[in-house]
Write a protein that holds these residues in place. Structure first.
Motif, PDB file in Angstrom:
ATOM      1  N   GLY A  40       9.804  -8.253  -2.990  1.00 53.70           N
ATOM      2  CA  GLY A  40       9.151  -7.042  -2.518  1.00 53.70           C
ATOM      3  C   GLY A  40       8.906  -6.058  -3.642  1.00 53.70           C
ATOM      4  O   GLY A  40       7.816  -5.470  -3.741  1.00 53.70           O
ATOM      5  N   ARG A  41       9.899  -5.859  -4.487  1.00 51.64           N
ATOM      6  CA  ARG A  41       9.718  -4.937  -5.618  1.00 51.64           C
ATOM      7  C   ARG A  41       8.655  -5.452  -6.577  1.00 51.64           C
ATOM      8  O   ARG A  41       7.860  -4.669  -7.108  1.00 51.64           O
ATOM      9  CB  ARG A  41      11.051  -4.748  -6.349  1.00 51.64           C
ATOM     10  CG  ARG A  41      12.023  -3.838  -5.595  1.00 51.64           C
ATOM     11  CD  ARG A  41      13.192  -3.447  -6.501  1.00 51.64           C
ATOM     12  NE  ARG A  41      14.038  -4.600  -6.785  1.00 51.64           N
ATOM     13  CZ  ARG A  41      15.119  -4.933  -6.095  1.00 51.64           C
ATOM     14  NH1 ARG A  41      15.482  -4.189  -5.061  1.00 51.64           N
ATOM     15  NH2 ARG A  41      15.853  -5.982  -6.427  1.00 51.64           N
ATOM     16  N   ALA A  42       8.624  -6.760  -6.795  1.00 54.36           N
ATOM     17  CA  ALA A  42       7.601  -7.327  -7.684  1.00 54.36           C
ATOM     18  C   ALA A  42       6.202  -7.141  -7.091  1.00 54.36           C
ATOM     19  O   ALA A  42       5.238  -6.842  -7.816  1.00 54.36           O
ATOM     20  CB  ALA A  42       7.890  -8.807  -7.925  1.00 54.36           C
ATOM     21  N   PHE A  43       6.087  -7.324  -5.760  1.00 50.84           N
ATOM     22  CA  PHE A  43       4.790  -7.155  -5.096  1.00 50.84           C
ATOM     23  C   PHE A  43       4.302  -5.718  -5.219  1.00 50.84           C
ATOM     24  O   PHE A  43       3.135  -5.462  -5.544  1.00 50.84           O
ATOM     25  CB  PHE A  43       4.911  -7.561  -3.627  1.00 50.84           C
ATOM     26  CG  PHE A  43       3.643  -7.397  -2.844  1.00 50.84           C
ATOM     27  CD1 PHE A  43       2.598  -8.295  -2.987  1.00 50.84           C
ATOM     28  CD2 PHE A  43       3.493  -6.331  -1.953  1.00 50.84           C
ATOM     29  CE1 PHE A  43       1.421  -8.136  -2.263  1.00 50.84           C
ATOM     30  CE2 PHE A  43       2.332  -6.174  -1.229  1.00 50.84           C
ATOM     31  CZ  PHE A  43       1.290  -7.083  -1.383  1.00 50.84           C
ATOM     32  N   LEU A  44       5.196  -4.751  -4.991  1.00 50.47           N
ATOM     33  CA  LEU A  44       4.797  -3.350  -5.087  1.00 50.47           C
ATOM     34  C   LEU A  44       4.505  -2.942  -6.528  1.00 50.47           C
ATOM     35  O   LEU A  44       3.689  -2.050  -6.774  1.00 50.47           O
ATOM     36  CB  LEU A  44       5.898  -2.454  -4.507  1.00 50.47           C
ATOM     37  CG  LEU A  44       6.143  -2.584  -3.000  1.00 50.47           C
ATOM     38  CD1 LEU A  44       7.272  -1.655  -2.567  1.00 50.47           C
ATOM     39  CD2 LEU A  44       4.880  -2.279  -2.218  1.00 50.47           C
ATOM     40  N   ALA A  45       5.173  -3.588  -7.485  1.00 52.22           N
ATOM     41  CA  ALA A  45       4.886  -3.286  -8.893  1.00 52.22           C
ATOM     42  C   ALA A  45       3.504  -3.803  -9.286  1.00 52.22           C
ATOM     43  O   ALA A  45       2.818  -3.201 -10.123  1.00 52.22           O
ATOM     44  CB  ALA A  45       5.957  -3.906  -9.785  1.00 52.22           C
ATOM     45  N   THR A  46       3.090  -4.914  -8.665  1.00 47.76           N
ATOM     46  CA  THR A  46       1.775  -5.480  -8.973  1.00 47.76           C
ATOM     47  C   THR A  46       0.672  -4.753  -8.226  1.00 47.76           C
ATOM     48  O   THR A  46      -0.407  -4.482  -8.777  1.00 47.76           O
ATOM     49  CB  THR A  46       1.746  -6.971  -8.623  1.00 47.76           C
ATOM     50  OG1 THR A  46       2.811  -7.641  -9.304  1.00 47.76           O
ATOM     51  CG2 THR A  46       0.418  -7.599  -9.015  1.00 47.76           C
ATOM     52  N   TYR A  47       0.941  -4.445  -6.980  1.00 48.79           N
ATOM     53  CA  TYR A  47      -0.061  -3.787  -6.132  1.00 48.79           C
ATOM     54  C   TYR A  47       0.518  -2.457  -5.639  1.00 48.79           C
ATOM     55  O   TYR A  47       1.408  -2.435  -4.786  1.00 48.79           O
ATOM     56  CB  TYR A  47      -0.438  -4.666  -4.943  1.00 48.79           C
ATOM     57  CG  TYR A  47      -0.979  -6.023  -5.339  1.00 48.79           C
ATOM     58  CD1 TYR A  47      -2.275  -6.154  -5.820  1.00 48.79           C
ATOM     59  CD2 TYR A  47      -0.176  -7.166  -5.255  1.00 48.79           C
ATOM     60  CE1 TYR A  47      -2.780  -7.387  -6.198  1.00 48.79           C
ATOM     61  CE2 TYR A  47      -0.678  -8.405  -5.617  1.00 48.79           C
ATOM     62  CZ  TYR A  47      -1.965  -8.511  -6.089  1.00 48.79           C
ATOM     63  OH  TYR A  47      -2.458  -9.732  -6.459  1.00 48.79           O
ATOM     64  N   SER A  48       0.003  -1.376  -6.172  1.00 55.70           N
ATOM     65  CA  SER A  48       0.532  -0.049  -5.834  1.00 55.70           C
ATOM     66  C   SER A  48      -0.008   0.479  -4.512  1.00 55.70           C
ATOM     67  O   SER A  48       0.519   1.447  -3.971  1.00 55.70           O
ATOM     68  CB  SER A  48       0.196   0.938  -6.954  1.00 55.70           C
ATOM     69  OG  SER A  48      -1.225   1.091  -7.071  1.00 55.70           O
ATOM     70  N   GLY A  49      -1.090  -0.129  -4.013  1.00 56.30           N
ATOM     71  CA  GLY A  49      -1.705   0.350  -2.774  1.00 56.30           C
ATOM     72  C   GLY A  49      -2.948   1.179  -2.989  1.00 56.30           C
ATOM     73  O   GLY A  49      -3.559   1.638  -2.027  1.00 56.30           O
ATOM     74  N   VAL A  50      -3.344   1.384  -4.234  1.00 59.99           N
ATOM     75  CA  VAL A  50      -4.525   2.186  -4.539  1.00 59.99           C
ATOM     76  C   VAL A  50      -5.782   1.343  -4.350  1.00 59.99           C
ATOM     77  O   VAL A  50      -5.858   0.216  -4.838  1.00 59.99           O
ATOM     78  CB  VAL A  50      -4.467   2.733  -5.975  1.00 59.99           C
ATOM     79  CG1 VAL A  50      -5.748   3.483  -6.323  1.00 59.99           C
ATOM     80  CG2 VAL A  50      -3.264   3.639  -6.144  1.00 59.99           C
ATOM     81  N   ALA A  51      -6.773   1.895  -3.663  1.00 61.96           N
ATOM     82  CA  ALA A  51      -8.029   1.173  -3.444  1.00 61.96           C
ATOM     83  C   ALA A  51      -8.878   1.215  -4.707  1.00 61.96           C
ATOM     84  O   ALA A  51      -9.139   2.296  -5.241  1.00 61.96           O
ATOM     85  CB  ALA A  51      -8.792   1.799  -2.283  1.00 61.96           C
ATOM     86  N   PRO A  52      -9.298   0.066  -5.226  1.00 63.31           N
ATOM     87  CA  PRO A  52     -10.178   0.082  -6.401  1.00 63.31           C
ATOM     88  C   PRO A  52     -11.535   0.666  -6.037  1.00 63.31           C
ATOM     89  O   PRO A  52     -12.104   0.350  -4.996  1.00 63.31           O
ATOM     90  CB  PRO A  52     -10.291  -1.406  -6.767  1.00 63.31           C
ATOM     91  CG  PRO A  52     -10.000  -2.147  -5.500  1.00 63.31           C
ATOM     92  CD  PRO A  52      -9.018  -1.296  -4.740  1.00 63.31           C
ATOM     93  N   GLN A  53     -12.043   1.556  -6.891  1.00 58.30           N
ATOM     94  CA  GLN A  53     -13.312   2.222  -6.626  1.00 58.30           C
ATOM     95  C   GLN A  53     -14.242   2.088  -7.819  1.00 58.30           C
ATOM     96  O   GLN A  53     -13.792   2.044  -8.965  1.00 58.30           O
ATOM     97  CB  GLN A  53     -13.088   3.703  -6.314  1.00 58.30           C
ATOM     98  CG  GLN A  53     -12.338   3.947  -5.010  1.00 58.30           C
ATOM     99  CD  GLN A  53     -12.173   5.433  -4.724  1.00 58.30           C
ATOM    100  OE1 GLN A  53     -12.115   6.249  -5.630  1.00 58.30           O
ATOM    101  NE2 GLN A  53     -12.089   5.774  -3.446  1.00 58.30           N
ATOM    102  N   PRO A  54     -15.549   2.047  -7.568  1.00 60.24           N
ATOM    103  CA  PRO A  54     -16.505   1.959  -8.680  1.00 60.24           C
ATOM    104  C   PRO A  54     -16.463   3.212  -9.540  1.00 60.24           C
ATOM    105  O   PRO A  54     -16.062   4.292  -9.088  1.00 60.24           O
ATOM    106  CB  PRO A  54     -17.860   1.823  -7.970  1.00 60.24           C
ATOM    107  CG  PRO A  54     -17.543   1.425  -6.571  1.00 60.24           C
ATOM    108  CD  PRO A  54     -16.206   2.014  -6.260  1.00 60.24           C
ATOM    109  N   ALA A  55     -16.899   3.068 -10.777  1.00 54.10           N
ATOM    110  CA  ALA A  55     -16.985   4.223 -11.668  1.00 54.10           C
ATOM    111  C   ALA A  55     -18.012   5.209 -11.122  1.00 54.10           C
ATOM    112  O   ALA A  55     -19.055   4.824 -10.599  1.00 54.10           O
ATOM    113  CB  ALA A  55     -17.379   3.762 -13.076  1.00 54.10           C
ATOM    114  N   GLY A  56     -17.707   6.479 -11.250  1.00 52.80           N
ATOM    115  CA  GLY A  56     -18.629   7.501 -10.769  1.00 52.80           C
ATOM    116  C   GLY A  56     -18.448   7.882  -9.316  1.00 52.80           C
ATOM    117  O   GLY A  56     -19.256   8.643  -8.771  1.00 52.80           O
ATOM    118  N   THR A  57     -17.387   7.351  -8.655  1.00 51.50           N
ATOM    119  CA  THR A  57     -17.131   7.730  -7.264  1.00 51.50           C
ATOM    120  C   THR A  57     -16.835   9.223  -7.192  1.00 51.50           C
ATOM    121  O   THR A  57     -16.005   9.728  -7.954  1.00 51.50           O
ATOM    122  CB  THR A  57     -15.940   6.939  -6.705  1.00 51.50           C
ATOM    123  OG1 THR A  57     -16.227   5.544  -6.763  1.00 51.50           O
ATOM    124  CG2 THR A  57     -15.665   7.335  -5.261  1.00 51.50           C
TER     125      THR A  57
END
Length: 317
Positions: A40-57
């Motif tokens: 679980g800790r490794a998963f959260l370290a890899t994926y923080s939960g932030v949605a990837p967004q295009p540049a200029g959003t």
């Protein structure tokens, strides 16, 4: 439905509520165990939960987003209220018929509907127009990039955000800059899936169109459209309840400023705007008495009001 059926349903509600509480506790415990584990800790370290967004959003919100958000909440409230009255199925005493003249003249005669259905159509129309304006402005200003996922990476990020919510360790995103991935997927589903489903099924179930769309009965029966429309309403209600809870539980003052005051600080402006808007909606709901609703409906059509007859009392001997 027999009289015993509602009584049986009422008796089950305490069990449903108790089961929901037990399920919620089990979910929180399971999520905390996962978060505390090495995978679980490794998963959260890899994926923080932030949605990837295009540049200029775009960063932040505009005044039109605050207005659209507030009006959407008000119109949705009146749509759900009138929809619930329709579902209760009480015998109507007031009916409305559109005047078939002027620019709204049609070949077929207008269909007479109950005043509750007229109220539902008015609330739905205002909600749909507000939603259409929101979509136009969203795509015109680039704010669609905050709502529409543009990468499959949003899936594991959303799973990470959901795990953090379930463990009661809220994701540490700043909604002024970006949503977390689960928020993005949820808002996308509400705006681009639930909204069109509610609109299309409502049109399919409307009396005027239902009578003219008999060709759809074999593939999309009227009963199916009404059932989907009903559960879509409950999906909106469930989303609203969870949404309000999380807004208040994850930094209420700052979140309310984002949504209602278009600012990113800790001032009370957003909370004040929220309270005022709630008072206005409550006042409007109280003001819309049956007589007022009939008067408003008469401005757009012909109203026929038949007061319910008082029950006859047997003669005494």
């Amino acid at each position: 439905m027999t009289a015993a059926a509602p009584a049986a349903t009422r008796r089950r509600w305490p069990w449903f509520a108790a089961g929901a509480v037990v399920l919620a506790v089990l979910v929180v415990v399971a999520a905390r165990l996962v978060v505390a584990s090495d995978p679980g800790r490794a998963f959260l370290a890899t994926y923080s939960g932030v949605a990837p967004q295009p540049a200029g959003t775009p960063v932040g919100f505009s005044a039109w987003t605050a207005w659209a958000h507030g009006l959407n909440a008000a119109f949705l409230f009146f749509a759900v209220r009138s929809g619930w009255r329709l579902h209760r199925g009480q015998r109507p005493s007031t009916f409305w018929t559109r005047r078939n003249d002027g620019r709204l003249r049609t070949r077929n005669a207008p269909v007479r509907i109950s005043i509750d259905l007229w109220s539902h159509f008015v609330a739905d129309t205002l909600w749909a127009v507000n939603g259409a304006l929101f979509l136009v402005l969203t795509f015109a200003t680039g704010h669609w990039q905050r709502l529409v996922p543009t990468s499959w990476a949003v899936v594991p990020e959303a799973a990470s955000a959901g795990l953090q919510y379930a463990a009661l360790t809220w994701p540490s995103e700043n909604g002024w800059i970006h949503y977390n991935a689960l928020q993005q997927l949820t808002y996308f589903a509400v705006v681009f899936l639930l909204g069109p489903i509610a609109l299309l099924t409502g049109l399919r179930a409307s009396p005027g169109l239902a009578a003219r769309l008999r060709v759809l009965d074999a593939h999309f029966p009227l009963r199916t459209a009404k059932r989907i429309h009903w559960w879509t309403m409950w999906a909106f209600v469930a989303f609203t309840v969870v949404h309000v809870f999380l807004v208040l539980a994850t930094g209420a003052i700052r979140n309310l400023n984002h949504m209602y005051a278009v600012r990113d600080d800790q001032s009370p402006a957003g909370a004040i705007v929220l309270v005022v808007s709630l008072l206005l909606v409550a006042g409007l709901a109280l003001a819309l008495r049956p007589g007022v609703v009939r008067w408003l409906a008469a401005r757009t059509g012909t109203v026929l009001h038949r007061p319910p007859r008082a029950p006859r009392t047997p003669p005494t001997r």
